[in-house]
Motif scaffolding. Structure first.
Motif, PDB file in Angstrom:
ATOM      1  N   ILE A 212      45.177  43.402  27.539  1.00  0.00           N
ATOM      2  CA  ILE A 212      46.133  43.015  26.510  1.00  0.00           C
ATOM      3  C   ILE A 212      47.178  44.117  26.388  1.00  0.00           C
ATOM      4  CG2 ILE A 212      44.596  43.931  24.701  1.00  0.00           C
ATOM      5  CD1 ILE A 212      45.800  41.785  22.835  1.00  0.00           C
ATOM      6  N   SER A 213      48.429  43.749  26.548  1.00  0.00           N
ATOM      7  CA  SER A 213      49.514  44.723  26.484  1.00  0.00           C
ATOM      8  C   SER A 213      50.334  44.468  25.223  1.00  0.00           C
ATOM      9  CB  SER A 213      50.417  44.604  27.720  1.00  0.00           C
ATOM     10  OG  SER A 213      49.696  44.939  28.884  1.00  0.00           O
ATOM     11  N   TYR A 214      50.331  45.467  24.341  1.00  0.00           N
ATOM     12  CA  TYR A 214      51.078  45.346  23.090  1.00  0.00           C
ATOM     13  C   TYR A 214      51.386  46.753  22.614  1.00  0.00           C
ATOM     14  CZ  TYR A 214      52.239  44.111  18.270  1.00  0.00           C
ATOM     15  OH  TYR A 214      52.880  43.956  17.059  1.00  0.00           O
ATOM     16  N   LYS A 215      52.676  47.020  22.411  1.00  0.00           N
ATOM     17  CA  LYS A 215      53.091  48.381  22.102  1.00  0.00           C
ATOM     18  C   LYS A 215      52.449  48.907  20.826  1.00  0.00           C
ATOM     19  CE  LYS A 215      57.196  51.201  22.740  1.00  0.00           C
ATOM     20  NZ  LYS A 215      56.608  51.819  23.939  1.00  0.00           N
ATOM     21  N   GLY A 216      52.151  47.986  19.892  1.00  0.00           N
ATOM     22  CA  GLY A 216      51.560  48.408  18.633  1.00  0.00           C
ATOM     23  C   GLY A 216      50.152  48.951  18.767  1.00  0.00           C
TER      24      GLY A 216
ATOM     25  N   LYS B 252      28.794  46.895  41.073  1.00  0.00           N
ATOM     26  CA  LYS B 252      29.160  46.820  42.490  1.00  0.00           C
ATOM     27  C   LYS B 252      29.924  45.533  42.790  1.00  0.00           C
ATOM     28  CE  LYS B 252      25.527  49.820  44.319  1.00  0.00           C
ATOM     29  NZ  LYS B 252      24.249  49.902  45.069  1.00  0.00           N
ATOM     30  N   ARG B 253      29.501  44.443  42.172  1.00  0.00           N
ATOM     31  CA  ARG B 253      30.204  43.177  42.394  1.00  0.00           C
ATOM     32  C   ARG B 253      31.537  43.129  41.664  1.00  0.00           C
ATOM     33  NH1 ARG B 253      25.767  43.420  44.029  1.00  0.00           N
ATOM     34  NH2 ARG B 253      24.870  42.122  45.662  1.00  0.00           N
ATOM     35  N   LEU B 254      31.621  43.792  40.536  1.00  0.00           N
ATOM     36  CA  LEU B 254      32.913  43.919  39.855  1.00  0.00           C
ATOM     37  C   LEU B 254      33.901  44.668  40.745  1.00  0.00           C
ATOM     38  CD1 LEU B 254      34.767  43.802  37.326  1.00  0.00           C
ATOM     39  CD2 LEU B 254      33.722  45.968  36.616  1.00  0.00           C
ATOM     40  N   LYS B 255      33.461  45.761  41.336  1.00  0.00           N
ATOM     41  CA  LYS B 255      34.341  46.537  42.212  1.00  0.00           C
ATOM     42  C   LYS B 255      34.751  45.717  43.433  1.00  0.00           C
ATOM     43  CE  LYS B 255      34.596  50.865  44.844  1.00  0.00           C
ATOM     44  NZ  LYS B 255      35.982  51.140  44.428  1.00  0.00           N
ATOM     45  N   TRP B 256      33.796  44.980  44.017  1.00  0.00           N
ATOM     46  CA  TRP B 256      34.140  44.159  45.184  1.00  0.00           C
ATOM     47  C   TRP B 256      35.173  43.104  44.790  1.00  0.00           C
ATOM     48  CZ3 TRP B 256      33.984  38.927  45.922  1.00  0.00           C
ATOM     49  CH2 TRP B 256      34.239  38.487  47.228  1.00  0.00           C
ATOM     50  N   PHE B 257      34.953  42.445  43.666  1.00  0.00           N
ATOM     51  CA  PHE B 257      35.901  41.405  43.212  1.00  0.00           C
ATOM     52  C   PHE B 257      37.279  42.017  42.968  1.00  0.00           C
ATOM     53  CE2 PHE B 257      37.956  38.861  39.900  1.00  0.00           C
ATOM     54  CZ  PHE B 257      37.847  37.580  40.441  1.00  0.00           C
ATOM     55  N   HIS B 258      37.314  43.180  42.337  1.00  0.00           N
ATOM     56  CA  HIS B 258      38.570  43.842  42.024  1.00  0.00           C
ATOM     57  C   HIS B 258      39.307  44.290  43.281  1.00  0.00           C
ATOM     58  CE1 HIS B 258      41.061  47.388  41.046  1.00  0.00           C
ATOM     59  NE2 HIS B 258      41.274  46.799  39.892  1.00  0.00           N
TER      60      HIS B 258
ATOM     61  N   THR C 244      44.484  40.843  39.546  1.00  0.00           N
ATOM     62  CA  THR C 244      45.338  40.022  38.687  1.00  0.00           C
ATOM     63  C   THR C 244      44.511  39.133  37.769  1.00  0.00           C
ATOM     64  OG1 THR C 244      47.046  40.001  40.400  1.00  0.00           O
ATOM     65  CG2 THR C 244      47.201  38.327  38.675  1.00  0.00           C
ATOM     66  N   ILE C 245      43.424  38.576  38.295  1.00  0.00           N
ATOM     67  CA  ILE C 245      42.555  37.701  37.492  1.00  0.00           C
ATOM     68  C   ILE C 245      41.892  38.495  36.367  1.00  0.00           C
ATOM     69  CG2 ILE C 245      40.434  36.318  37.539  1.00  0.00           C
ATOM     70  CD1 ILE C 245      41.248  35.497  40.416  1.00  0.00           C
ATOM     71  N   LEU C 246      41.391  39.681  36.680  1.00  0.00           N
ATOM     72  CA  LEU C 246      40.765  40.499  35.644  1.00  0.00           C
ATOM     73  C   LEU C 246      41.760  40.864  34.556  1.00  0.00           C
ATOM     74  CD1 LEU C 246      38.522  42.937  37.732  1.00  0.00           C
ATOM     75  CD2 LEU C 246      37.778  40.982  36.379  1.00  0.00           C
TER      76      LEU C 246
ATOM     77  N   ALA D  41      38.487  49.438  38.511  1.00  0.00           N
ATOM     78  CA  ALA D  41      38.033  48.086  38.157  1.00  0.00           C
ATOM     79  C   ALA D  41      37.752  47.980  36.667  1.00  0.00           C
ATOM     80  CB  ALA D  41      36.788  47.725  38.957  1.00  0.00           C
ATOM     81  N   LEU D  42      37.096  48.975  36.089  1.00  0.00           N
ATOM     82  CA  LEU D  42      36.778  48.944  34.664  1.00  0.00           C
ATOM     83  C   LEU D  42      38.030  49.006  33.807  1.00  0.00           C
ATOM     84  CD1 LEU D  42      33.685  51.325  34.773  1.00  0.00           C
ATOM     85  CD2 LEU D  42      33.640  48.912  34.087  1.00  0.00           C
ATOM     86  N   SER D  43      39.016  49.765  34.248  1.00  0.00           N
ATOM     87  CA  SER D  43      40.246  49.865  33.457  1.00  0.00           C
ATOM     88  C   SER D  43      40.969  48.529  33.375  1.00  0.00           C
ATOM     89  CB  SER D  43      41.180  50.928  34.052  1.00  0.00           C
ATOM     90  OG  SER D  43      41.730  50.497  35.284  1.00  0.00           O
ATOM     91  N   ASN D  44      40.784  47.686  34.376  1.00  0.00           N
ATOM     92  CA  ASN D  44      41.439  46.376  34.363  1.00  0.00           C
ATOM     93  C   ASN D  44      40.669  45.338  33.549  1.00  0.00           C
ATOM     94  OD1 ASN D  44      43.953  46.590  35.886  1.00  0.00           O
ATOM     95  ND2 ASN D  44      42.647  47.217  37.574  1.00  0.00           N
ATOM     96  N   LEU D  45      39.585  45.767  32.898  1.00  0.00           N
ATOM     97  CA  LEU D  45      38.929  44.917  31.903  1.00  0.00           C
ATOM     98  C   LEU D  45      39.541  45.124  30.521  1.00  0.00           C
ATOM     99  CD1 LEU D  45      35.162  45.260  32.917  1.00  0.00           C
ATOM    100  CD2 LEU D  45      36.726  43.375  33.420  1.00  0.00           C
ATOM    101  N   GLY D  46      40.558  45.974  30.440  1.00  0.00           N
ATOM    102  CA  GLY D  46      41.279  46.146  29.189  1.00  0.00           C
ATOM    103  C   GLY D  46      41.054  47.466  28.484  1.00  0.00           C
TER     104      GLY D  46
END
Length: 342
Positions: free
Chosen positions: A45-49, A23-29, A37-39, A78-83
């Motif tokens: 990590i963005s890398y085509k490989g 719940k706090r992750l969602k609020w922060f996001h 942006t912070i998350l 929110a979870l998707s922005n953890l990578g």
């Protein structure tokens, strides 16, 4: 950061902590200035490989979140922005249900493991479908899998109707489906893994899937406790029904080799975490070899390090998923695995 707060979290009931954190992750996001942006800056990590194309879908990386963490599709963005490269929601059932009585989740810290007997607690498929419909309108790039099951009170002879209801309701809002017949926490559910009931269920879903020239990948999630003969049946069933692949594995009912005190070990439910690492990899390797790698496998079970993930990929998995390792090691594990795969 996670290493500092983890000892505090682990002093409290695991289910309460889970709800507090997400719940706090969602609020922060959603509401903290620059939260998204912070998350992304810390964990993504963005890398085509790292990109993978599996059963017709393009994944930005091969590390996903397993079902059970976000049962109602409330925290996908929110979870998707953890990578994570993909998020699997559920298990969802046609009707809302509270699940089993609490307490129903237990940490075995000496084993880096969890026992749960949640019992498919969820708010029902209609609620999930509406949430995901709104999400798709905002973030079309997020790959979401829908893990579907049956209600506890539905007899096995009527189970197909429950799976069809979930399938139809989620068809337009998920990217792939997972048929869950392997949870040990719904009475009688694992009986649906037997050859004939399973073929009937999967063939029925495939008929629904091939309507109107549109289809979604359907995967089968299996238990780690199957014998080699039963795994041979799984290979045959996948080929006969033409489903997209298999998720190996769900939680185990085996308690051999645990260090935890007897009271914890004797708790009913499915065991996940490090004790499952070896067995889940064995199942992946067996399926890959027996099938000649003729269908994709998503490997899950006991991934706590980048080496664990690489072992499953080397054994024949196309993608991997985290759950218990994510809880014990923190969100930094996703990025560490991705870096090790570059």
């Amino acid at each position: 950061m996670y290493r500092l707060v983890k000892p505090i979290f682990f002093k409290f009931d695991p289910e309460n902590v889970h709800h507090f954190v997400v719940k706090r992750l969602k609020w922060f996001h959603d509401f903290f200035p620059l939260g998204k942006t912070i998350l992304r800056g810390n964990y993504d990590i963005s890398y085509k490989g790292l990109e993978r194309e599996v059963f017709g879908l393009k994944f930005k990386n091969p590390v996903g979140l397993a079902a059970g963490f976000d049962k109602n599709g409330e925290y996908v963005e929110a979870l998707s922005n953890l990578g994570f490269g993909f998020i699997e929601v559920g298990t969802v059932t046609p009707l809302p249900q509270p699940g089993n009585d609490r307490p129903r989740m237990f940490r075995l810290q000496d084993d880096h493991a969890i026992i749960n007997r949640m019992g498919f607690n969820n708010k029902g498929v209609d609620v999930m479908a509406e949430r995901l419909r709104l999400l798709k309108n905002r973030e079309p790039g997020i790959i979401v899998g829908g893990n579907i099951g049956k209600n506890k009170n539905t007899p096995n002879e009527d189970a197909i109707c429950d799976y069809v209801k979930c399938f139809d309701c989620l068809f337009d809002v998920v990217d792939y489906f997972v048929v869950n017949v392997s949870s040990p926490n719904t009475p009688g559910l694992r009986a649906l893994q037997e050859k004939e009931p399973l073929k009937e269920l999967l063939n029925t879903l495939q008929k629904r899937n091939n309507k109107d020239n549109r289809s979604k990948p359907i995967l089968l999630k299996i238990a780690p406790d199957l014998t080699n003969e039963q795994l041979d049946d799984i290979v045959e069933i996948v080929k006969e029904t033409h489903i997209a692949g298999v998720i190996a594995t769900n939680t185990t009912i085996d308690r051999n080799g645990l260090y935890a005190e007897e009271k914890l070990k004797s708790e009913m439910g499915g065991l996940s975490g490090k004790p499952l690492t070896k067995r889940s990899t064995e199942v992946i390797r067996y399926l890959a070899q027996k099938s000649g790698k003729s269908f994709p496998i998503i490997g899950v079970g006991g991934i706590h390090t980048p080496e664990d993930a690489k072992e499953k990929l080397d054994a024949g998995a196309s993608l991997v998923q985290l759950y218990t390792g994510f809880i014990y090691e923190g969100p930094g594990l996703i990025k560490r695995i991705c870096k090790a795969l570059i």
